[in-house]
Design a protein around this motif. Sequence first.
Motif, PDB file in Angstrom:
ATOM      1  N   GLY A  72       0.626  -0.861   0.238  1.00 58.62           N
ATOM      2  CA  GLY A  72      -0.087  -0.180  -0.226  1.00 58.62           C
ATOM      3  C   GLY A  72       0.986   0.988   0.128  1.00 58.62           C
ATOM      4  N   SER A  73       0.296   1.944   0.944  1.00 55.94           N
ATOM      5  CA  SER A  73       0.848   3.258   1.054  1.00 55.94           C
ATOM      6  C   SER A  73       2.526   3.128   1.359  1.00 55.94           C
ATOM      7  CB  SER A  73       0.330   4.643   1.563  1.00 55.94           C
ATOM      8  OG  SER A  73       0.309   4.266   2.631  1.00 55.94           O
ATOM      9  N   LEU A  74       2.636   2.588   1.893  1.00 51.64           N
ATOM     10  CA  LEU A  74       4.189   2.581   2.386  1.00 51.64           C
ATOM     11  C   LEU A  74       5.284   2.041   1.076  1.00 51.64           C
ATOM     12  CD1 LEU A  74       3.526  -0.189   4.787  1.00 51.64           C
ATOM     13  CD2 LEU A  74       3.773   1.955   5.762  1.00 51.64           C
ATOM     14  N   LEU A  79       7.842   4.299  -7.284  1.00 46.88           N
ATOM     15  CA  LEU A  79       8.532   2.872  -7.531  1.00 46.88           C
ATOM     16  C   LEU A  79       7.504   2.349  -7.896  1.00 46.88           C
ATOM     17  CD1 LEU A  79      10.775   0.797  -5.165  1.00 46.88           C
ATOM     18  CD2 LEU A  79       8.608   0.431  -6.368  1.00 46.88           C
ATOM     19  N   LEU A  80       6.300   2.253  -7.875  1.00 45.37           N
ATOM     20  CA  LEU A  80       4.980   1.503  -8.983  1.00 45.37           C
ATOM     21  C   LEU A  80       5.159   2.334 -10.195  1.00 45.37           C
ATOM     22  CD1 LEU A  80       2.503   0.681  -6.182  1.00 45.37           C
ATOM     23  CD2 LEU A  80       3.897  -1.379  -6.756  1.00 45.37           C
ATOM     24  N   ASN A  91      -3.006  -4.323  -3.466  1.00 50.74           N
ATOM     25  CA  ASN A  91      -2.869  -3.466  -2.487  1.00 50.74           C
ATOM     26  C   ASN A  91      -3.037  -4.516  -1.259  1.00 50.74           C
ATOM     27  OD1 ASN A  91      -2.772  -1.820  -0.019  1.00 50.74           O
ATOM     28  ND2 ASN A  91      -3.828   0.024  -1.080  1.00 50.74           N
ATOM     29  N   SER A  92      -2.085  -5.009  -1.016  1.00 52.39           N
ATOM     30  CA  SER A  92      -2.178  -5.611   0.992  1.00 52.39           C
ATOM     31  C   SER A  92      -2.819  -5.879   1.977  1.00 52.39           C
ATOM     32  CB  SER A  92      -1.410  -6.715   0.850  1.00 52.39           C
ATOM     33  OG  SER A  92       0.211  -5.751   1.663  1.00 52.39           O
ATOM     34  N   VAL A  93      -3.251  -4.292   2.109  1.00 57.13           N
ATOM     35  CA  VAL A  93      -3.612  -3.355   3.312  1.00 57.13           C
ATOM     36  C   VAL A  93      -5.528  -3.957   3.149  1.00 57.13           C
ATOM     37  CG1 VAL A  93      -3.735  -1.049   4.808  1.00 57.13           C
ATOM     38  CG2 VAL A  93      -1.426  -1.733   2.615  1.00 57.13           C
ATOM     39  N   GLY A  94      -5.508  -4.489   4.388  1.00 54.07           N
ATOM     40  CA  GLY A  94      -6.762  -4.368   4.493  1.00 54.07           C
ATOM     41  C   GLY A  94      -7.477  -5.904   4.394  1.00 54.07           C
ATOM     42  N   LYS A  95      -6.113  -7.002   4.128  1.00 49.17           N
ATOM     43  CA  LYS A  95      -6.545  -8.121   3.095  1.00 49.17           C
ATOM     44  C   LYS A  95      -5.252  -9.002   4.854  1.00 49.17           C
ATOM     45  CE  LYS A  95      -7.001  -7.476  -1.548  1.00 49.17           C
ATOM     46  NZ  LYS A  95      -7.072  -6.384  -1.183  1.00 49.17           N
ATOM     47  N   GLU A 113       3.963 -14.785 -12.935  1.00 55.02           N
ATOM     48  CA  GLU A 113       5.164 -14.025 -12.080  1.00 55.02           C
ATOM     49  C   GLU A 113       4.734 -13.228 -11.049  1.00 55.02           C
ATOM     50  OE1 GLU A 113       8.141 -15.065 -12.354  1.00 55.02           O
ATOM     51  OE2 GLU A 113       8.320 -15.834 -14.498  1.00 55.02           O
ATOM     52  N   VAL A 114       4.622 -13.020  -9.828  1.00 55.51           N
ATOM     53  CA  VAL A 114       4.139 -12.761  -8.478  1.00 55.51           C
ATOM     54  C   VAL A 114       5.408 -12.505  -8.454  1.00 55.51           C
ATOM     55  CG1 VAL A 114       2.734 -13.222  -6.624  1.00 55.51           C
ATOM     56  CG2 VAL A 114       2.516 -14.500  -8.902  1.00 55.51           C
ATOM     57  N   VAL A 115       5.550 -11.236  -7.150  1.00 59.09           N
ATOM     58  CA  VAL A 115       5.623 -10.666  -6.468  1.00 59.09           C
ATOM     59  C   VAL A 115       5.458  -9.888  -5.273  1.00 59.09           C
ATOM     60  CG1 VAL A 115       7.883  -8.507  -6.196  1.00 59.09           C
ATOM     61  CG2 VAL A 115       8.147  -9.472  -8.862  1.00 59.09           C
ATOM     62  N   ARG A 116       6.030 -10.616  -4.471  1.00 61.23           N
ATOM     63  CA  ARG A 116       6.069  -9.969  -3.299  1.00 61.23           C
ATOM     64  C   ARG A 116       6.174  -8.682  -2.275  1.00 61.23           C
ATOM     65  NH1 ARG A 116       2.683  -7.221   0.388  1.00 61.23           N
ATOM     66  NH2 ARG A 116       2.128  -7.754   2.205  1.00 61.23           N
ATOM     67  N   LEU A 117       5.765  -7.478  -2.488  1.00 51.19           N
ATOM     68  CA  LEU A 117       6.271  -6.072  -2.689  1.00 51.19           C
ATOM     69  C   LEU A 117       6.084  -5.986  -1.489  1.00 51.19           C
ATOM     70  CD1 LEU A 117       8.082  -4.391  -3.601  1.00 51.19           C
ATOM     71  CD2 LEU A 117       6.570  -2.964  -4.514  1.00 51.19           C
ATOM     72  N   HIS A 118       7.437  -5.778  -0.360  1.00 48.02           N
ATOM     73  CA  HIS A 118       7.445  -4.826   1.382  1.00 48.02           C
ATOM     74  C   HIS A 118       7.373  -4.030   0.980  1.00 48.02           C
ATOM     75  CE1 HIS A 118       5.499  -9.058   4.033  1.00 48.02           C
ATOM     76  NE2 HIS A 118       5.377  -8.913   2.699  1.00 48.02           N
ATOM     77  N   SER A 119       7.809  -2.681   2.168  1.00 49.52           N
ATOM     78  CA  SER A 119       8.542  -1.454   2.144  1.00 49.52           C
ATOM     79  C   SER A 119      10.136  -2.722   3.525  1.00 49.52           C
ATOM     80  CB  SER A 119       8.180  -0.712   2.848  1.00 49.52           C
ATOM     81  OG  SER A 119       7.695  -1.794   4.275  1.00 49.52           O
ATOM     82  N   GLY A 120      11.209  -1.403   3.257  1.00 44.88           N
ATOM     83  CA  GLY A 120      12.093  -1.645   3.661  1.00 44.88           C
ATOM     84  C   GLY A 120      12.518  -2.443   3.405  1.00 44.88           C
ATOM     85  N   ASP A 121      13.237  -3.986   4.024  1.00 46.05           N
ATOM     86  CA  ASP A 121      13.756  -4.866   4.255  1.00 46.05           C
ATOM     87  C   ASP A 121      12.881  -5.612   4.486  1.00 46.05           C
ATOM     88  OD1 ASP A 121      17.100  -6.373   3.674  1.00 46.05           O
ATOM     89  OD2 ASP A 121      14.758  -7.194   4.686  1.00 46.05           O
ATOM     90  N   PRO A 122      11.700  -6.970   3.875  1.00 43.89           N
ATOM     91  CA  PRO A 122      10.983  -7.345   4.269  1.00 43.89           C
ATOM     92  C   PRO A 122      11.333  -8.729   5.928  1.00 43.89           C
ATOM     93  CG  PRO A 122      11.835  -8.362   2.475  1.00 43.89           C
ATOM     94  CD  PRO A 122      12.859  -7.459   2.770  1.00 43.89           C
ATOM     95  N   ALA A 123      12.685  -7.871   6.148  1.00 43.68           N
ATOM     96  CA  ALA A 123      12.939  -8.784   7.452  1.00 43.68           C
ATOM     97  C   ALA A 123      13.293  -8.120   8.482  1.00 43.68           C
ATOM     98  CB  ALA A 123      14.608 -10.032   7.184  1.00 43.68           C
ATOM     99  N   VAL A 124      13.258  -6.933   8.569  1.00 46.11           N
ATOM    100  CA  VAL A 124      12.826  -6.258   9.668  1.00 46.11           C
ATOM    101  C   VAL A 124      11.423  -5.550   9.562  1.00 46.11           C
ATOM    102  CG1 VAL A 124      13.772  -4.341  10.882  1.00 46.11           C
ATOM    103  CG2 VAL A 124      15.516  -4.908   9.065  1.00 46.11           C
TER     104      VAL A 124
END
Length: 306
Positions: A72-74, A79-80, A91-95, A113-124
Amino acid sequence: MSDASAPNDPQAAIDSQGRRRGEELDDRIFEHSAGDEQVGIPFVGAGPGNPRLLTVAGKELLETADLVVHAGSLVNSELLDEYCDHAKLVNSVGKDLEELIPLMRDAYEDGDEVVRLHSGDPAVYGAALEQMDALEHEGVPTYFVPGVTSAFAASATLRTQLTLNEVSNHVAFTRPQGKTLSPEEDHISDFVEMGDVTTCIYLGTHAVRDTMDRLLEDDHDPETPVAVIYHASWPDEDVIVGSIDDIAEKVEEAGYRASALVVIGDAVTGAGYERSYLYGDWANRGSGSSDADTQTNETETQAGDD
């Protein structure tokens, strides 16, 4: 293929994968390194905001994606627009997981081809592993693609290091107490008390006042430097610098309640650090030795010092 014993039940999947993790290591740990091309759905770190801080690996994956499930907005819309305009965006927000896991699984099994896009680093603080475990339980391989976390963007903005010789030997990534973290699990005061720790507080903009009040109640030096970096690396980035004593008032005046990183410690200003050994006489010891020995000394110094 889906596990028939727990169809579309993310919690059962997480529990099952958790048990497996405790019993044996995944063979892929020894087969792949970060940055390798791998099979499956990548969980990509979008970085802190500026599209230029996306990794090369992340850029390549987004440019070939058919479906991008993003935070989402994060994630900066620039970039998108730049890398994902050809893909279907969700948008994954609310799901919840019950919706996200079948969505990604079905698209992947259909050949997308699927990408799950997290903000920052997904490990943090990314809540990525629970999604990955649920997908793996459904027979869909996954992997991490690191991103630049906001603490590093904040360090760049402040033009300082998070670790500095004789100032900060340690860095703590933490969050304030609240719904997720109980008072007993809140160690911010402990980190500040150590004196040589740069404390980076994620997800804590709304709690700056409470956090600073607790630090004052614990008799920490009210003049300890604190910086609050709102939207680090975004076009509307804002930097507020103060101390434990006055930073809460400054943040409240600015009106920020989310999307800022809080940094506590003397590394905020970078004042008072000592010259490291790396470029001093110690690094050049044994000047009469062979070139190979000198190179070895330099390599060891770089690996083990600031």
